[in-house]
Design a protein around this motif. Structure first.
Motif, short mmCIF file in Angstrom:
data_model
loop_
_atom_site.label_atom_id
_atom_site.label_comp_id
_atom_site.label_asym_id
_atom_site.label_seq_id
_atom_site.Cartn_x
_atom_site.Cartn_y
_atom_site.Cartn_z
N LEU A 113 -95.90 -23.51 102.73
CA LEU A 113 -95.26 -22.21 102.56
C LEU A 113 -95.71 -21.50 101.28
CD1 LEU A 113 -93.00 -20.34 103.74
CD2 LEU A 113 -91.38 -21.59 102.29
N CYS A 114 -95.97 -22.29 100.24
CA CYS A 114 -96.26 -21.73 98.92
C CYS A 114 -97.69 -22.05 98.47
CB CYS A 114 -95.26 -22.26 97.90
SG CYS A 114 -93.54 -21.84 98.32
N ALA A 115 -98.11 -21.36 97.41
CA ALA A 115 -99.49 -21.49 96.94
C ALA A 115 -99.73 -22.73 96.08
CB ALA A 115 -99.90 -20.24 96.16
N GLY A 116 -98.68 -23.34 95.60
CA GLY A 116 -98.82 -24.52 94.75
C GLY A 116 -97.59 -24.68 93.89
N VAL A 117 -97.59 -25.72 93.06
CA VAL A 117 -96.44 -26.02 92.20
C VAL A 117 -96.92 -26.37 90.80
CG1 VAL A 117 -94.43 -27.50 91.82
CG2 VAL A 117 -95.08 -26.89 94.16
N VAL A 118 -96.30 -25.78 89.80
CA VAL A 118 -96.50 -26.16 88.40
C VAL A 118 -95.27 -26.94 87.96
CG1 VAL A 118 -96.77 -25.34 86.03
CG2 VAL A 118 -97.93 -24.15 87.89
N ASP A 119 -95.47 -28.18 87.51
CA ASP A 119 -94.36 -29.00 87.03
C ASP A 119 -94.29 -28.87 85.51
OD1 ASP A 119 -92.50 -30.90 86.34
OD2 ASP A 119 -93.29 -32.46 87.66
N THR A 120 -93.28 -28.15 85.02
CA THR A 120 -93.17 -27.92 83.58
C THR A 120 -92.80 -29.19 82.81
OG1 THR A 120 -90.92 -27.11 83.97
CG2 THR A 120 -92.68 -25.46 83.73
N LEU A 121 -92.16 -30.16 83.48
CA LEU A 121 -91.87 -31.42 82.81
C LEU A 121 -93.17 -32.15 82.49
CD1 LEU A 121 -89.89 -33.58 81.83
CD2 LEU A 121 -89.84 -34.50 84.16
N LYS A 122 -94.05 -32.22 83.47
CA LYS A 122 -95.36 -32.85 83.26
C LYS A 122 -96.16 -32.09 82.22
CE LYS A 122 -99.60 -34.13 85.74
NZ LYS A 122 -100.32 -34.09 87.04
N LEU A 123 -96.12 -30.77 82.28
CA LEU A 123 -96.85 -29.94 81.32
C LEU A 123 -96.34 -30.16 79.91
CD1 LEU A 123 -98.95 -27.67 80.93
CD2 LEU A 123 -97.13 -26.02 81.36
N ALA A 124 -95.02 -30.26 79.75
CA ALA A 124 -94.43 -30.46 78.43
C ALA A 124 -94.82 -31.81 77.85
CB ALA A 124 -92.91 -30.34 78.51
N LYS A 125 -94.85 -32.83 78.69
CA LYS A 125 -95.23 -34.17 78.22
C LYS A 125 -96.70 -34.24 77.85
CE LYS A 125 -91.63 -36.81 80.62
NZ LYS A 125 -91.33 -37.85 81.64
N GLU A 126 -97.53 -33.48 78.54
CA GLU A 126 -98.95 -33.43 78.20
C GLU A 126 -99.18 -32.70 76.88
OE1 GLU A 126 -100.64 -31.56 81.58
OE2 GLU A 126 -100.80 -33.40 82.77
N GLN A 127 -98.40 -31.64 76.65
CA GLN A 127 -98.57 -30.85 75.43
C GLN A 127 -98.00 -31.54 74.21
OE1 GLN A 127 -96.83 -26.99 76.16
NE2 GLN A 127 -98.62 -26.24 77.27
N ASN A 128 -96.90 -32.28 74.39
CA ASN A 128 -96.23 -32.93 73.25
C ASN A 128 -95.86 -34.35 73.62
OD1 ASN A 128 -95.71 -30.53 71.24
ND2 ASN A 128 -95.14 -29.75 73.26
N PRO A 129 -96.84 -35.26 73.68
CA PRO A 129 -96.57 -36.64 74.07
C PRO A 129 -95.53 -37.30 73.16
CG PRO A 129 -98.94 -36.22 73.96
CD PRO A 129 -98.26 -35.03 73.35
N GLY A 130 -94.60 -38.01 73.79
CA GLY A 130 -93.60 -38.74 73.03
C GLY A 130 -92.39 -37.94 72.61
N LYS A 131 -92.41 -36.63 72.81
CA LYS A 131 -91.27 -35.79 72.43
C LYS A 131 -90.38 -35.51 73.65
CE LYS A 131 -93.35 -33.48 68.45
NZ LYS A 131 -93.60 -32.19 67.79
N LYS A 132 -89.13 -35.21 73.37
CA LYS A 132 -88.18 -34.92 74.44
C LYS A 132 -88.67 -33.72 75.25
CE LYS A 132 -84.08 -36.72 72.09
NZ LYS A 132 -82.72 -36.40 71.57
N ALA A 133 -88.46 -33.80 76.57
CA ALA A 133 -88.99 -32.74 77.44
C ALA A 133 -87.93 -32.20 78.39
CB ALA A 133 -90.19 -33.25 78.23
N SER A 134 -86.66 -32.41 78.08
CA SER A 134 -85.60 -31.81 78.89
C SER A 134 -85.60 -30.31 78.69
CB SER A 134 -84.24 -32.38 78.51
OG SER A 134 -83.88 -31.96 77.19
N LEU A 135 -84.92 -29.58 79.58
CA LEU A 135 -84.88 -28.13 79.45
C LEU A 135 -84.21 -27.73 78.15
CD1 LEU A 135 -85.45 -25.36 80.61
CD2 LEU A 135 -83.34 -25.52 81.94
N ASP A 136 -83.13 -28.43 77.77
CA ASP A 136 -82.47 -28.11 76.51
C ASP A 136 -83.41 -28.34 75.33
OD1 ASP A 136 -80.02 -27.24 77.49
OD2 ASP A 136 -79.17 -29.26 77.55
N ALA A 137 -84.14 -29.46 75.35
CA ALA A 137 -85.07 -29.76 74.26
C ALA A 137 -86.16 -28.70 74.15
CB ALA A 137 -85.68 -31.14 74.46
#
Length: 239
Positions: A113-137
């Motif tokens: 149905l859709c063109a693709g999916v971006v997972d922001t949790l995965k993106l956040a962990k890639e950008q800042n390894p080891g740091k909290k990646a919850s929406l609040d964080a």
């Protein structure tokens, strides 16, 4: 580029065990700008809601008793997200639940149905390894006001995630540079006079700072049995 930032709330944690979607919230981005268009609906799941889930989102069976079933809203949902790229935090969770709902009705899954999916949790962990990646964080990291978020809510969380996503990917509208594109116009003041920017000041590390850096890398290598990504591998011993 059309993107839909999406979030759901559910009766529990596992669609494989029969848990259902009870709320969907979506906001639209067009060329990385919020358009003001959104899609939001509460859904009667036809089953109970885990107490742990109610504690997270505050949505009760009584509140959902007069709400539509997923079958009643599926066409509107499909119309809103069709052909867009989805932006979801912890995408496997929401996609799994929505695909299960669509499959129950014999309809195409989100992948078709859709063109693709971006997972922001995965993106956040890639950008800042080891740091909290919850929406609040991430709201804290990017200085996005989420003081009004006392409970999880699909539309509120989608709105916050849209701001987080734009902050996370600022300057990354495209990873490719068109060689035949015209150069962007120079910045000018109100009278059209070109504005000259000050040269960027480059600060070189001092000898003491370089020595401290080398010592820190040596400590990392020592703690990891000689393995350190920032140090070249030691040559293999002869023999």
């Amino acid at each position: 580029m059309r993107q839909i930032v999406l979030d759901t709330e559910t009766t529990g944690l596992d669609w494989r065990n029969g848990d259902r979607v009870i709320e969907i919230g979506c906001v639209e981005l067009l060329d990385r700008s919020l358009t003001g268009r959104h899609y939001h609906v509460y859904i009667n799941p036809g089953r109970g809601i885990d107490a742990e889930a109610v504690a997270v989102h505050g949505i009760t069976e009584e509140f959902l008793a007069d709400k539509p079933k997923f079958a009643d809203i599926v066409a509107d949902f499909e119309d809103f997200v069709r052909d867009a790229e989805l932006v979801i935090h912890n995408a496997s969770f929401d996609v799994g639940f929505l695909d299960a709902e669509l499959e129950r009705l014999g309809r195409a899954k989100l992948g078709a149905l859709c063109a693709g999916v971006v997972d922001t949790l995965k993106l956040a962990k890639e950008q800042n390894p080891g740091k909290k990646a919850s929406l609040d964080a991430l709201c804290d990291r990017y200085e996005i006001d989420n003081a009004h978020r006392e409970l999880h809510g699909a539309l509120l969380d989608a709105e916050l995630l849209a701001e987080v996503f734009l902050a996370m990917t600022r300057g990354q509208e495209s990873l490719m540079i068109g060689l035949d594109e015209e150069a962007a116009p120079r910045e000018s003041d109100s009278e059209g006079t070109p504005v000259l920017r000050a040269a960027v000041r480059v600060l070189r590390a001092s000898a003491d700072e370089c020595a401290a850096h080398d010592a820190a890398l040596a400590d990392i290598a020592k703690a990891n049995k000689g393995l350190c990504l920032w140090l070249p591998p030691e040559p293999a011993s002869a023999g």
